[in-house]
Design a protein around this motif. Structure first.
Motif, short mmCIF file in Angstrom:
data_model
loop_
_atom_site.label_atom_id
_atom_site.label_comp_id
_atom_site.label_asym_id
_atom_site.label_seq_id
_atom_site.Cartn_x
_atom_site.Cartn_y
_atom_site.Cartn_z
N SER A 119 3.26 -16.39 -1.53
CA SER A 119 3.88 -17.62 -1.04
C SER A 119 5.40 -17.55 -1.21
N GLY A 120 6.09 -18.21 -0.33
CA GLY A 120 7.55 -18.28 -0.41
C GLY A 120 8.27 -17.09 0.18
N VAL A 121 7.54 -16.07 0.61
CA VAL A 121 8.16 -14.89 1.22
C VAL A 121 8.14 -15.08 2.73
N THR A 122 9.32 -15.22 3.32
CA THR A 122 9.40 -15.52 4.75
C THR A 122 10.01 -14.41 5.59
N ASP A 123 10.67 -13.44 4.93
CA ASP A 123 11.40 -12.43 5.70
C ASP A 123 10.68 -11.09 5.78
N PHE A 124 9.48 -11.00 5.22
CA PHE A 124 8.66 -9.80 5.33
C PHE A 124 7.25 -10.21 5.70
N THR A 125 6.53 -9.30 6.36
CA THR A 125 5.18 -9.61 6.78
C THR A 125 4.28 -8.40 6.61
N VAL A 126 2.98 -8.64 6.64
CA VAL A 126 2.01 -7.56 6.52
C VAL A 126 2.26 -6.52 7.61
N GLY A 127 2.27 -5.26 7.21
CA GLY A 127 2.51 -4.17 8.14
C GLY A 127 3.92 -3.63 8.14
N ALA A 182 0.87 -1.17 0.00
CA ALA A 182 0.00 0.00 0.00
C ALA A 182 0.91 1.23 0.00
N VAL A 183 0.90 1.97 -1.09
CA VAL A 183 1.83 3.08 -1.27
C VAL A 183 1.42 4.25 -0.38
N ALA A 184 2.40 4.80 0.32
CA ALA A 184 2.17 6.00 1.13
C ALA A 184 2.81 7.23 0.51
N ALA A 185 3.91 7.04 -0.25
CA ALA A 185 4.61 8.16 -0.87
C ALA A 185 5.40 7.64 -2.06
N CYS A 186 5.55 8.50 -3.07
CA CYS A 186 6.37 8.15 -4.23
C CYS A 186 7.03 9.40 -4.77
N GLY A 187 8.36 9.36 -4.87
CA GLY A 187 9.09 10.49 -5.41
C GLY A 187 8.91 10.62 -6.91
N VAL A 188 9.04 11.85 -7.39
CA VAL A 188 8.97 12.15 -8.82
C VAL A 188 10.39 12.42 -9.29
N CYS A 189 10.93 11.50 -10.07
CA CYS A 189 12.34 11.53 -10.47
C CYS A 189 12.47 12.03 -11.91
N GLY A 190 13.62 12.65 -12.21
CA GLY A 190 13.86 13.10 -13.56
C GLY A 190 13.80 11.99 -14.59
N THR A 191 14.14 10.77 -14.19
CA THR A 191 14.08 9.65 -15.13
C THR A 191 12.65 9.32 -15.52
N ASP A 192 11.69 9.72 -14.68
CA ASP A 192 10.28 9.51 -15.05
C ASP A 192 9.96 10.20 -16.37
N ARG A 193 10.65 11.32 -16.65
CA ARG A 193 10.43 12.03 -17.91
C ARG A 193 10.76 11.14 -19.10
N GLU A 195 10.39 5.63 -6.84
CA GLU A 195 10.87 6.01 -5.51
C GLU A 195 9.69 5.82 -4.55
N ILE A 196 9.47 4.57 -4.17
CA ILE A 196 8.21 4.16 -3.53
C ILE A 196 8.45 3.85 -2.06
N ALA A 197 7.51 4.28 -1.23
CA ALA A 197 7.54 3.92 0.19
C ALA A 197 6.12 3.62 0.64
N GLY A 198 5.95 2.58 1.46
CA GLY A 198 4.62 2.23 1.92
C GLY A 198 4.66 1.07 2.90
N THR A 199 3.51 0.43 3.04
CA THR A 199 3.34 -0.64 4.02
C THR A 199 2.89 -1.92 3.30
N ILE A 200 3.49 -3.04 3.65
CA ILE A 200 3.10 -4.30 3.02
C ILE A 200 1.66 -4.63 3.40
N ALA A 201 0.84 -4.88 2.36
CA ALA A 201 -0.58 -5.20 2.56
C ALA A 201 -0.87 -6.68 2.36
N GLU A 202 -0.11 -7.34 1.47
CA GLU A 202 -0.29 -8.78 1.21
C GLU A 202 1.08 -9.39 0.95
N VAL A 203 1.24 -10.65 1.33
CA VAL A 203 2.49 -11.37 1.13
C VAL A 203 2.21 -12.62 0.33
#
Length: 337
Positions: free
Chosen positions: A74-82, A34-45, A64-72
């Motif tokens: 299968s096979g992902v063991t080192d990250f969790t919701v939240g 779930a995206v909370a913030a995203c930077g606008v980069c010159g490469t986006d142009r 340039e994305i920052a947010g909170t994990i909403a769904e995980v």
């Protein structure tokens, strides 16, 4: 089928339009953020204008994305919701190609970039490979973390891999989205930091960001000015101007390094005779892996380095993109969701 709001561009050079996009559940090895913030980069142009091969339209920009994990998935063991996470230009690696087997994940043959290989962060939701995730320290807000995934890691990672030592003269060419972070990181690393820019307009900002010296490239010979300071151990070139880069080479100290992170297709007008006797090095530097992004954010927490951002809601993404495109951003536009 669930949907989320996202910004899409339907063809090269097209308008940025807010639409309802399909929300993708994560497959094996992926997470949905779930995206909370995203930077606008010159490469986006370049992405919006079709400057990369194989772009599939429509495109949702943003790496340039920052947010909170909403769904995980299968096979992902080192990250969790939240979990609070960032995703930058480095958007995942395959793990099986030869560069990956050498541990050079940034050079992965099948490397992925948000917006080019899957929908990017100008959106309420992104689904990404778990190996693209960088953990955000508690001390950073989402808006502070987002630019570290590209602008931050590119400048910090480039500087820390040079041969410069604390006290050395290190110059940053350009005081913009990349350069304003480069100045802060160089100062925090203990370098005698020099800002190089066109005209006197950026001097006050550059000094506030950590520059001990300011060189106006329209008023003096840049190389001569650097030699007056004893010669630069490193010039970090953040502007996409090949001539401006070349104009710094004569100001490098013996065994000095010109590190190129500003993007331009124009050839560098530099002759071998300039390089040989002083044993100079010219190198390009890509951004950095997910772990590099984590280390960049950690150093930012330790040192107080922050991107100077202007926050803008997702609904106004076209305005934020326009400010970046027209050089009106000071110094990083960040979409907040």
């Amino acid at each position: 089928m669930s949907t989320h709001r996202a910004v899409q561009v339907n063809s090269s050079g097209g308008a940025l339009e807010l639409v309802d996009a399909q929300t993708l559940s994560p497959e094996r090895g992926q997470v949905r953020v779930a995206v909370a913030a995203c930077g606008v980069c010159g490469t986006d142009r370049a992405i919006v204008n079709g400057g990369f091969p194989g772009i599939t339209w429509p495109v949702t920009p943003g790496h340039e994305i920052a947010g909170t994990i909403a769904e995980v998935g299968s096979g992902v063991t080192d990250f969790t919701v939240g979990d609070r996470v960032a995703i930058g230009w480095f958007g995942g690696h395959c793990g099986v190609c030869i560069p990956c087997r050498k541990g050079l994940f940034i050079h992965c043959v099948e490397g992925q970039i948000p917006s080019l290989h899957y929908p990017g962060g100008y959106a309420e939701s992104v689904t990404v490979p778990a190996n693209a995730l960088a953990r955000i320290p508690d001390e950073l807000s989402f808006a502070e973390a987002a630019p570290m995934g590209c602008a931050g890691v590119t400048t910090y990672n480039a500087l820390r891999h040079t041969r410069a030592l604390p006290g050395d003269v290190v110059a940053v060419l350009g005081v913009g989205g990349l350069g304003h972070l480069g100045l802060q990181f160089a100062n925090a690393m203990g370098f005698e930091t020099v800002a190089i820019a066109r005209g006197p307009g950026k001097e006050a900002d550059a000094r506030a960001l950590g520059a001990r010296h300011y060189i106006d490239s329209t008023a003096v010979d840049v190389s001569a000015a650097l030699l007056d300071l004893g010669g630069a151990a490193v010039v970090l070139a953040t502007v996409g101007n090949s001539q401006a880069m070349a104009d710094t080479v004569g100001g490098l100290a013996p065994r000095g390094e010109l590190v190129v992170i500003g993007v331009s297709a124009d050839p560098l007008p530099i002759s071998p005779v300039q390089l040989i006797q002083p044993a100079l090095t010219i190198s390009g530097h890509p951004s950095g892996t997910a772990r590099d992004v984590e280390e960049t954010m950690h150093f930012a927490v330790l040192s107080g380095v922050r991107a100077l951002v202007e926050e803008c809601p997702l609904d106004d993404a076209a305005s934020a993109y326009g400010a970046m495109e027209n050089g009106q951003a000071r110094y990083r536009m960040v979409l907040t969701i």
